[in-house]
Design a protein around this motif. Structure first.
Motif, PDB file in Angstrom:
ATOM      1  N   GLU A  36      38.644  55.182  45.408  1.00  0.00           N
ATOM      2  CA  GLU A  36      39.800  53.921  45.756  1.00  0.00           C
ATOM      3  C   GLU A  36      40.544  54.388  44.651  1.00  0.00           C
ATOM      4  OE1 GLU A  36      37.593  50.113  46.865  1.00  0.00           O
ATOM      5  OE2 GLU A  36      37.543  50.727  44.298  1.00  0.00           O
ATOM      6  N   PRO A  51      38.727  47.563  50.737  1.00  0.00           N
ATOM      7  CA  PRO A  51      38.689  47.885  49.235  1.00  0.00           C
ATOM      8  C   PRO A  51      37.716  47.161  48.891  1.00  0.00           C
ATOM      9  CG  PRO A  51      41.035  47.307  49.818  1.00  0.00           C
ATOM     10  CD  PRO A  51      39.932  47.804  51.202  1.00  0.00           C
ATOM     11  N   SER A  52      37.812  47.227  46.868  1.00  0.00           N
ATOM     12  CA  SER A  52      37.145  46.212  46.135  1.00  0.00           C
ATOM     13  C   SER A  52      37.861  45.065  45.678  1.00  0.00           C
ATOM     14  CB  SER A  52      36.610  47.163  44.981  1.00  0.00           C
ATOM     15  OG  SER A  52      37.572  48.184  44.523  1.00  0.00           O
ATOM     16  N   PRO A  53      37.783  43.996  45.000  1.00  0.00           N
ATOM     17  CA  PRO A  53      38.914  42.375  44.056  1.00  0.00           C
ATOM     18  C   PRO A  53      39.809  43.492  44.256  1.00  0.00           C
ATOM     19  CG  PRO A  53      36.084  42.216  44.863  1.00  0.00           C
ATOM     20  CD  PRO A  53      35.885  43.941  44.934  1.00  0.00           C
ATOM     21  N   TYR A  77      41.378  46.527  43.389  1.00  0.00           N
ATOM     22  CA  TYR A  77      42.752  47.239  44.310  1.00  0.00           C
ATOM     23  C   TYR A  77      42.978  46.101  44.838  1.00  0.00           C
ATOM     24  CZ  TYR A  77      41.593  51.536  41.479  1.00  0.00           C
ATOM     25  OH  TYR A  77      42.176  52.611  41.070  1.00  0.00           O
ATOM     26  N   GLN A  78      42.176  45.273  45.793  1.00  0.00           N
ATOM     27  CA  GLN A  78      42.285  45.028  46.794  1.00  0.00           C
ATOM     28  C   GLN A  78      43.793  43.903  46.386  1.00  0.00           C
ATOM     29  OE1 GLN A  78      39.586  42.050  48.503  1.00  0.00           O
ATOM     30  NE2 GLN A  78      40.728  42.586  50.538  1.00  0.00           N
TER      31      GLN A  78
END
Length: 258
Positions: free
Chosen positions: A210, A243-245, A247-248
């Motif tokens: 990511e 994406p993970s929280p 990077y989101q």
């Protein structure tokens, strides 16, 4: 920010506000360029308005002289143009002020530039090289690369990273993750403006990392490819899994800037 620029150009800041703003200008080239554009715009308008008013004044004086009766005294024919000059000068000042105000209020709002967004989001990525194993025996090999990278001496760090990547035996003996070293190498290339080398590494890792995907998007932003950036990050948000929280949130925040 536009309000602060207007206050600075018009001299409406306090001394402390002006000093703080000028300090910010010295560290932010994008902001300094924007202030310079605004100054040039104001100057151009003032010059154009002054020329127009002088032309009006000249025509008025010629008209006044020709309309005076030949029976008027010589001093009277001089006083009238002088009085008119003062009146028109005050009218000119007022007109210029109104014109400047209209420009400030009505000028179209500019979006944030790619360069400004890149500077805002392209932050140093903190990461330790050691994962597990005998840290003491590996420290001699890893310390120079770790130290150079954490101090943001990216050129020096690249040299150390490349040396580590060329010695797989050293990586195995220290239980190092080769992908992590590649990632830090790609990020370092990005920060020293070796975009081609950075892109090659980050593209290779983007499907599994990511962080690599995020910095690859920032590379596109740095190259002023805003449409490609939108597509890149929008597609990422729509992928499954998303994406993970962390990077989101960063991606959504960045997309709102366009």
């Amino acid at each position: 920010m536009e309000e602060r620029i207007d206050q600075y150009i018009r001299g409406q800041m306090t001394d402390s506000e002006r000093i703080a703003f000028e300090s910010e200008l010295s560290q932010n080239s994008v902001l300094a360029q924007q202030v310079e554009r605004e100054k040039n715009l104001v100057s151009a308008i003032q010059i154009k308005e002054r020329k127009r008013l002088l032309d009006i004044l000249k025509d008025e004086e010629l008209h006044q002289v020709s309309s005076n009766s030949s029976t008027h005294k010589a001093n009277e024919t001089k006083v009238l143009p002088l009085m008119n000059r003062q009146v028109y000068m005050w009218v000119g000042v007022a007109a210029a002020a109104v014109m400047l105000l209209l420009v400030i209020i009505l000028r179209p709002k500019e979006g944030i530039s790619s360069s400004a967004l890149y500077q805002q989001y392209a932050q140093h990525y903190n990461s330790d090289l050691l994962l597990r194993g005998d840290e003491n025996s590996c420290q001699v090999k890893l310390a120079p690369a770790q130290k150079a990278y954490q101090k943001k001496n990216y050129t020096k760090a690249i040299g150390h990273f490349e040396k580590l990547l060329s010695s797989p035996i050293d990586l195995d003996s220290c239980n190092l993750n080769q992908e992590k070293i590649k990632l830090l190498t790609g990020i370092s290339y990005l920060f020293v403006d070796q975009d081609s080398a950075a892109r090659a590494i980050l593209e290779e890792l983007s499907s599994s990392s990511e962080t690599a995907r995020w910095y690859l998007g920032l590379l596109l932003l740095k190259q002023d490819n805003q449409e490609e950036v939108k597509v890149w990050f929008t597609d990422w948000l729509q992928q499954s899994p998303p994406p993970s929280p962390f990077y989101q949130n960063k991606v959504q925040e960045l997309l709102k800037q366009f």
